[in-house]
Design a protein around this motif. Structure first.
Motif, short mmCIF file in Angstrom:
data_model
loop_
_atom_site.label_atom_id
_atom_site.label_comp_id
_atom_site.label_asym_id
_atom_site.label_seq_id
_atom_site.Cartn_x
_atom_site.Cartn_y
_atom_site.Cartn_z
N SER A 127 -7.70 6.59 4.24
CA SER A 127 -7.67 6.36 5.69
C SER A 127 -6.23 6.32 6.17
O SER A 127 -5.46 5.45 5.76
CB SER A 127 -8.37 5.05 6.04
OG SER A 127 -8.16 4.75 7.41
N SER A 128 -5.88 7.23 7.05
CA SER A 128 -4.51 7.26 7.57
C SER A 128 -4.24 6.15 8.59
O SER A 128 -3.11 5.96 9.01
CB SER A 128 -4.21 8.63 8.19
OG SER A 128 -5.09 8.88 9.27
N GLN A 177 3.61 16.37 5.60
CA GLN A 177 2.22 15.95 5.47
C GLN A 177 2.10 14.45 5.25
O GLN A 177 1.25 13.78 5.84
CB GLN A 177 1.54 16.70 4.31
CG GLN A 177 1.35 18.17 4.56
CD GLN A 177 0.87 18.91 3.33
OE1 GLN A 177 1.06 18.46 2.20
NE2 GLN A 177 0.26 20.06 3.55
N LEU A 178 2.96 13.92 4.41
CA LEU A 178 2.95 12.49 4.13
C LEU A 178 3.23 11.70 5.41
O LEU A 178 2.57 10.70 5.69
CB LEU A 178 4.02 12.21 3.07
CG LEU A 178 4.08 10.83 2.49
CD1 LEU A 178 4.36 10.94 1.00
CD2 LEU A 178 5.16 10.06 3.16
N SER A 179 4.16 12.18 6.21
CA SER A 179 4.49 11.52 7.47
C SER A 179 3.32 11.56 8.44
O SER A 179 3.05 10.58 9.14
CB SER A 179 5.72 12.18 8.11
OG SER A 179 6.84 11.98 7.28
N GLU A 180 2.61 12.68 8.48
CA GLU A 180 1.45 12.81 9.36
C GLU A 180 0.32 11.87 8.94
O GLU A 180 -0.45 11.41 9.79
CB GLU A 180 0.96 14.26 9.38
CG GLU A 180 1.92 15.19 10.08
CD GLU A 180 1.60 16.67 9.88
OE1 GLU A 180 0.69 17.00 9.08
OE2 GLU A 180 2.26 17.50 10.54
N LEU A 181 0.21 11.57 7.67
CA LEU A 181 -0.85 10.70 7.16
C LEU A 181 -0.47 9.22 7.16
O LEU A 181 -1.29 8.38 6.80
CB LEU A 181 -1.23 11.11 5.73
CG LEU A 181 -2.00 12.41 5.59
CD1 LEU A 181 -2.10 12.82 4.13
CD2 LEU A 181 -3.38 12.29 6.21
N SER A 230 -2.86 16.70 2.21
CA SER A 230 -3.77 16.88 3.35
C SER A 230 -5.22 16.73 2.90
O SER A 230 -6.11 16.51 3.73
CB SER A 230 -3.57 18.25 3.99
OG SER A 230 -2.29 18.34 4.55
N ASP A 231 -5.47 16.85 1.61
CA ASP A 231 -6.82 16.68 1.06
C ASP A 231 -7.18 15.22 0.80
O ASP A 231 -8.30 14.93 0.38
CB ASP A 231 -6.95 17.47 -0.26
CG ASP A 231 -6.82 18.96 -0.07
OD1 ASP A 231 -7.42 19.48 0.89
OD2 ASP A 231 -6.11 19.60 -0.87
N ALA A 248 -5.16 4.61 -7.03
CA ALA A 248 -4.38 5.69 -7.63
C ALA A 248 -5.17 6.99 -7.52
O ALA A 248 -6.34 7.04 -7.88
CB ALA A 248 -4.09 5.38 -9.09
N ILE A 249 -4.52 8.00 -7.00
CA ILE A 249 -5.16 9.31 -6.84
C ILE A 249 -4.31 10.34 -7.56
O ILE A 249 -3.12 10.48 -7.28
CB ILE A 249 -5.30 9.67 -5.35
CG1 ILE A 249 -6.18 8.65 -4.65
CG2 ILE A 249 -5.85 11.09 -5.20
CD1 ILE A 249 -6.24 8.80 -3.15
N SER A 250 -4.91 11.04 -8.47
CA SER A 250 -4.22 12.10 -9.21
C SER A 250 -4.57 13.43 -8.57
O SER A 250 -5.73 13.71 -8.29
CB SER A 250 -4.67 12.07 -10.67
OG SER A 250 -4.03 13.08 -11.39
#
Length: 147
Positions: A48-49, A75-79, A40-41, A29-31
């Motif tokens: 890891s994408s 961004q979500l799609s790129e990752l 992107s951060d 979980a990342i807040s």
């Protein structure tokens, strides 16, 4: 961060009582504060994408501006690598990006729609929605898989 701690405490309590099965994969979980950071951060958080990810966007996109939702989806799609999943909570609102528009953008970025359910529809009640009431017409969840 406090909501993340609260959710983790619930999971820990369930596990301690033997009511939580062993997970199939690692949960991380990342807040983030979207006023200061973007997804992107995520590599700064040991993300890891190249690993398939299950994204859960609950109670988020309905509060973002249209342009912010578009940027987030891009961004979500790129990752996201193939075999990733995305589940997002949406609301039907004249001010934001409609779920149909989100579907189109995600399809254009390599996602396939798996399901879309409104609260109260069959299969999306979990004993918490009155069976004698029609399904909610404003709030729902959509799930996608990355091809």
């Amino acid at each position: 961060p406090s909501i993340m701690s609260h959710k983790q405490k619930i999971l820990d309590d369930l596990k301690e009582r033997g009511e939580l099965p062993e997970p199939f994969c690692q949960r991380k979980a990342i807040s983030m504060d979207f006023s200061k950071e973007s997804i992107s951060d995520l590599p700064n958080f040991d993300f890891s994408s190249s690993t398939p990810t299950f994204w859960i966007l609950e109670g988020l996109i309905m509060y973002l501006e249209r342009c912010d939702v578009e940027r987030l989806m891009k961004q979500l799609s790129e990752l996201s690598t193939s075999a990733s999943f995305l589940s997002l909570n949406f609301s039907v609102s004249p001010n934001g990006l409609s779920i149909d528009e989100i579907d189109q953008r995600l399809e254009g970025q390599g996602w396939k729609i798996e399901s879309r359910k409104m609260f109260g529809e069959e299969g999306f009640q979990y004993g918490r929605y009155p069976l004698d009431k029609p399904a909610n017409k404003i709030l729902g969840f959509a799930t996608y898989s990355k091809i």
